[in-house]
Each structure stands twice: as C-alpha cells, then as structure tokens.
Design a protein around this motif. Structure first.
Motif, PDB file in Angstrom:
ATOM      1  N   ASP A  91     107.062 115.427  14.285  1.00  0.00           N
ATOM      2  CA  ASP A  91     105.900 114.584  14.567  1.00  0.00           C
ATOM      3  C   ASP A  91     105.424 113.718  13.410  1.00  0.00           C
ATOM      4  OD1 ASP A  91     104.804 116.473  12.890  1.00  0.00           O
ATOM      5  OD2 ASP A  91     103.367 117.264  14.354  1.00  0.00           O
ATOM      6  N   HIS A  92     106.210 113.595  12.348  1.00  0.00           N
ATOM      7  CA  HIS A  92     105.763 112.795  11.215  1.00  0.00           C
ATOM      8  C   HIS A  92     106.945 112.256  10.437  1.00  0.00           C
ATOM      9  CE1 HIS A  92     106.759 116.548   9.171  1.00  0.00           C
ATOM     10  NE2 HIS A  92     106.965 115.798   8.115  1.00  0.00           N
ATOM     11  N   ILE A  93     106.685 111.221   9.665  1.00  0.00           N
ATOM     12  CA  ILE A  93     107.645 110.731   8.671  1.00  0.00           C
ATOM     13  C   ILE A  93     106.891 110.443   7.386  1.00  0.00           C
ATOM     14  CG2 ILE A  93     107.433 108.349   9.543  1.00  0.00           C
ATOM     15  CD1 ILE A  93     110.333 107.892   8.531  1.00  0.00           C
ATOM     16  N   ASN A  94     107.529 110.766   6.267  1.00  0.00           N
ATOM     17  CA  ASN A  94     106.978 110.432   4.963  1.00  0.00           C
ATOM     18  C   ASN A  94     107.499 109.059   4.529  1.00  0.00           C
ATOM     19  OD1 ASN A  94     105.804 113.031   4.780  1.00  0.00           O
ATOM     20  ND2 ASN A  94     107.723 113.865   3.969  1.00  0.00           N
ATOM     21  N   LEU A  95     106.602 108.225   4.048  1.00  0.00           N
ATOM     22  CA  LEU A  95     106.938 106.911   3.528  1.00  0.00           C
ATOM     23  C   LEU A  95     106.461 106.849   2.082  1.00  0.00           C
ATOM     24  CD1 LEU A  95     105.652 104.896   6.621  1.00  0.00           C
ATOM     25  CD2 LEU A  95     107.964 105.772   6.244  1.00  0.00           C
ATOM     26  N   TRP A  96     107.038 105.924   1.308  1.00  0.00           N
ATOM     27  CA  TRP A  96     106.766 105.920  -0.128  1.00  0.00           C
ATOM     28  C   TRP A  96     106.345 104.525  -0.574  1.00  0.00           C
ATOM     29  CZ3 TRP A  96     106.500 110.832  -0.985  1.00  0.00           C
ATOM     30  CH2 TRP A  96     107.284 111.688  -0.193  1.00  0.00           C
TER      31      TRP A  96
END
Length: 346
Positions: free
Chosen positions: A35-40
C-alpha cells in the motif's frame, strides 16, 4: 547479524524526513495490497532531484503539488529506477509540472513503451497465451483478457525523451558522485544509486527489507532465467556495498544490513526452489498447479499475474540448473518433473 532500522517511523503523506545529508524520504500511497512506495528527494545545489515518481492518482498528484510548493528551489531532475507504474507512472506529469528532465536506463524506458503499446511480445494478449501454456485455467485467463492492458490503465502517459544512464556511469547530485548500479530479474535494466561519500544506497525494488522482490518471466523471453539474474545481481551488490550502508528501499523502512538481507533472500529462494522440486517428485506439474506451493494464500487477478511470472521464473531456474526436466503435453501445457538424482552409498 540482524537488520537495523534507524528511521522506524515513516513520514506522513506530504511530509519528508532527512535520512542522510541532503537526502529526504517521502512516502506515497498505492492502491494495492502493497500500500505504499518510498520516494526520495535529494538536495541538488540550489534545487532538487526527485528519485521515482509514485502511482498516477489524483491524491498523489495533489500531495506532490504540496511538496513542490514547499521546496526552496526548482526541481532540476527526475531519476526513475525502473518502468513499473509506481515508479514511472507520474514521470510525464512531473516533467510537465516542474520542467525537469528525466534520467533512466534504456532498458526501462524502452520496455515501458513496448508494454504500454503491447508490441514485441509484451502486453496482455501475449501474457494470456504464456499463462495458458503454463496451465492456467480458462476462467482466470478470461479475467486477464477482459482486463486488457493493466499497464496502460495504470500509466496514463509516458515520456517521449530521456537522458540515458547505464551500468558503470556516475552522476553528480549536489556535488557528490552517485554510482549507477544495474540489477536484473525484477525489471530488464533496474537502476540503483550508490553514494560512497554519504554511505547511502537507493536500492529501488532490488533490495527490500521484509518482502521478496517479484521475479517474473515476460512472454517475450519465455526461457529467461530471471531468478538467476536476480541472484547474480545480489551477489554483485554484496561484493561492492559495505554492510554499514544505509539502504533506501522502495517499500518498507530504510535499513542497515546489506549482507544479512541478501543472505536471507538467497536462502528464501532456495527454500522455494526445493519445495517446487519436491512437488514435482512423483508427477509432472505445470506452473499453475504449483502456485499453491509458492503462495499459500488466495490470489486475486492482479496477484495471480505476479504469481504466475514468479512460478515460471523459479521453474526456468530449476530446469536450466538440471534439477527439473521440462516437457509439453498433448494438451499444449508445459510441465516439469524432478530429475532423479543418483544416490550416493555411505
């Protein structure tokens, strides 16, 4: 050695956490079981570089607008690790919104376009035939046919131009050198970024702290040994990345512990390979018949797509390693049987 999680609480939507000097963690929602994605967000002189874009969703777009509005300088560049919708999906929109150019590998840029346009052996109709050959029943095949191109629905537009990054390149962000590391198996030319000076690896989906990256075989390359490619990519990471490196994955929490995580992933896949071997001991089995061995839970249509690709990848590995034999029955279905090993007298 166990993994260490120096930042145990993820940022709320629209907020950012500085996890290394000039490196900020964003998190965006996904409409899936994952249910999520990490972005930078990386400080880059008087502006910013974004790594990965998130899933095309009105809520994610609105969150991005809030984030961009709060920045103290322009977005100067977008970097995308690979072609999957949660990573590339908002690239065109962000390019239009910020005016920033896109950097990615050729393998990922071109794969996005062939999958979106369903050509060159990529797309739903090719996948349906691949899954039919591997024994998936007509009821589930019909659901894939009805759904059509899931990728085109998930990615409303694709960029028409990009700056190419490739294995062995370095790129400069805020005066620091980031090495371009290429991994295979999860995507054709998946890019990770490693900064020696900061001790940071942006790993994308190649190295995740809790779950195992999906490894699938495309219909266009039916005999691909994708799992072997993935394991070899992990070996390359293990040999080149110090264990005290802070790993920034696309899913889960940032962690320290490259070596134990890679060891755990290799052990996990070998466990699954042995289970498949044992299941093919007495009678030949198709990939579809072996889904329950790999995934001991109910699978919806979206999950079945990944599960079939993963099963085929493991079976290709075993067949090419000489651990299973492969045959095609009169019904056109590919099945696998364990090769009998000569017993050793003690």
């Amino acid at each position: 050695m166990s993994l260490h999680f120096p930042h145990p609480v993820p940022p709320a939507a629209g907020e950012r956490i500085e996890v290394a000097l000039g490196v900020f963690w964003l998190r965006m929602p996904l409409p899936f079981q994952l249910d999520h994605i990490n972005l930078w967000l990386l400080r880059d002189g008087d502006g910013w570089t974004i790594v990965d874009t998130g899933f095309p969703d009105d809520g994610v777009r609105a969150t991005w607008l809030r984030v961009i509005e709060q920045l103290d300088g322009p977005v100067k560049r977008l970097i995308v690790t690979h072609f999957h919708p949660d990573h590339l999906g908002l690239a065109s929109w962000l390019m239009e919104t910020t005016g920033a150019p896109l950097s990615m590998t050729s393998g990922e840029f071109l794969t996005a376009h062939v999958v979106w346009n369903e050509i060159g052996g990529h797309g739903a109709r090719f996948m349906v035939e691949q899954f039919r050959q591997h024994g998936l029943d007509e009821e589930r095949l019909a659901k894939f046919e009805k759904r059509g191109s899931g990728y085109r629905k998930a990615v409303p537009a694709l960029p028409d131009y990009y700056d190419r990054l490739k294995a062995g390149d370095t790129t400069t962000i805020d005066g620091r050198s980031w090495q371009i590391l290429i991994g295979h198996g999860h995507a054709p030319e998946h890019m990770a970024l490693y900064c020696v000076e900061l001790g940071v690896l942006i790993s994308g989906d190649m190295l995740l702290p809790k779950i195992s990256t999906n490894i699938s075989v495309f219909a266009a390359t039916p005999d691909a040994d994708a799992l072997r490619w993935f394991l070899e990519s992990l070996d390359e990471l293990a040999s080149g990345i110090p264990d005290n490196t802070l790993v920034l994955p696309s899913h889960g929490l940032p962690f320290v512990g490259v070596q134990p995580r890679i060891a755990a992933l290799k052990a996990h896949h070998e466990d699954r390979l042995r289970a498949l071997e044992e299941s093919c001991e007495r009678a030949p089995k198709s990939a579809a018949e072996l889904l329950d061995v790999l995934f001991q839970r109910a699978l919806d249509t979206h999950q079945t797509m990944f599960a079939m690709g993963e099963a085929i990848a493991h079976l290709n590995y075993l067949e090419q390693a000489g651990r299973l034999s492969r045959s095609t029955g009169t019904d056109g279905v590919i099945r696998y049987l364990r090769l009998q090993q000569q017993s050793t007298a003690h």
